[in-house]
Design a protein around this motif. Structure first.
Motif, PDB file in Angstrom:
ATOM      1  N   ARG A  17      10.774 135.133  75.851  1.00 23.26           N
ATOM      2  CA  ARG A  17      10.181 133.799  75.744  1.00 23.26           C
ATOM      3  C   ARG A  17      11.085 132.912  74.915  1.00 23.26           C
ATOM      4  N   SER A  18      11.081 131.653  75.277  1.00 21.99           N
ATOM      5  CA  SER A  18      11.826 130.662  74.520  1.00 21.99           C
ATOM      6  C   SER A  18      10.891 129.489  74.267  1.00 21.99           C
ATOM      7  N   GLY A  19       9.947 129.710  73.387  1.00 18.00           N
ATOM      8  CA  GLY A  19       8.931 128.697  73.160  1.00 18.00           C
ATOM      9  C   GLY A  19       7.917 128.697  74.282  1.00 18.00           C
ATOM     10  N   VAL A  56      21.259 127.195  78.882  1.00 20.64           N
ATOM     11  CA  VAL A  56      20.629 126.351  79.909  1.00 20.64           C
ATOM     12  C   VAL A  56      19.704 125.332  79.246  1.00 20.64           C
ATOM     13  N   GLU A  57      18.897 125.787  78.317  1.00 24.11           N
ATOM     14  CA  GLU A  57      17.945 124.892  77.660  1.00 24.11           C
ATOM     15  C   GLU A  57      18.645 123.822  76.825  1.00 24.11           C
ATOM     16  N   ASP A  58      19.788 124.151  76.247  1.00 25.46           N
ATOM     17  CA  ASP A  58      20.562 123.141  75.519  1.00 25.46           C
ATOM     18  C   ASP A  58      20.965 122.004  76.449  1.00 25.46           C
ATOM     19  N   GLN A  59      21.340 122.335  77.673  1.00 30.57           N
ATOM     20  CA  GLN A  59      21.756 121.314  78.632  1.00 30.57           C
ATOM     21  C   GLN A  59      20.580 120.498  79.169  1.00 30.57           C
ATOM     22  N   LEU A  60      19.389 121.051  79.072  1.00 31.67           N
ATOM     23  CA  LEU A  60      18.194 120.365  79.569  1.00 31.67           C
ATOM     24  C   LEU A  60      17.374 119.726  78.450  1.00 31.67           C
TER      25      LEU A  60
END
Length: 154
Positions: A17-19, A56-60
């Motif tokens: 999980r990432s949050g 990926v989440e950094d880019q989004l």
């Protein structure tokens, strides 16, 4: 005929999980989709997937903040086509994560065989790694609703 066959580890690790905004990544499903056998340990796969999720989440990040400002509490709540029961955006997020992890795994495992044939095989993997990195870019740009390529006339 005898040989060594690598099989997936017997115990399935907990989903990553990432949050609460992004969907969790089930490592058993990831292993199947990515065609990763038992030569990759759960620990190695967990590390690669976790780092891929972060990248990926950094880019989004900016896009996610826009969606949250519009009242969308999770990626699933962002309007999108539903394909085979799953949001297109969730599928694209997973594709970006899987492709990033696959590129990382290939980079780490390509130097295992140091024979001439091994070096030749490693050279062919360069294009595969580039293909996975391209798939990451494509999936992220598709999520953002941007064209896959920027072209300028000089």
């Amino acid at each position: 005929m005898s040989g060594l066959v690598a099989t997936a580890p017997a115990t399935a690790p907990d989903p990553l999980r990432s949050g609460d905004w992004y969907p969790s990544i089930d490592l058993t499903e990831a292993r199947a989709v990515m065609r990763v056998d038992g030569t990759v340990t759960n620990e190695r796969l967990t590390e690669c997937i976790a780092l891929a999720m972060s990248a990926v989440e950094d880019q989004l990040d900016a896009w996610q903040q826009q969606q949250v400002a519009l009242g969308r509490a999770t990626l699933v709540e962002v309007p999108s086509k539903i394909i085979a029961g799953t949001s297109r955006l969730v599928r694209l997020y997973r594709r970006a994560v899987y492709a990033s992890a696959q590129a990382e795994l290939i980079e780490r495992y390509r130097d295992v065989d140091t024979t001439h044939a091994g070096h030749k095989h490693a050279d062919t993997l360069d294009s595969t790694i580039d293909d996975y990195r391209r798939n990451v870019r494509y999936a992220i740009r598709d999520i953002l609703g941007r064209p896959r390529a920027d072209v300028e006339l000089l």
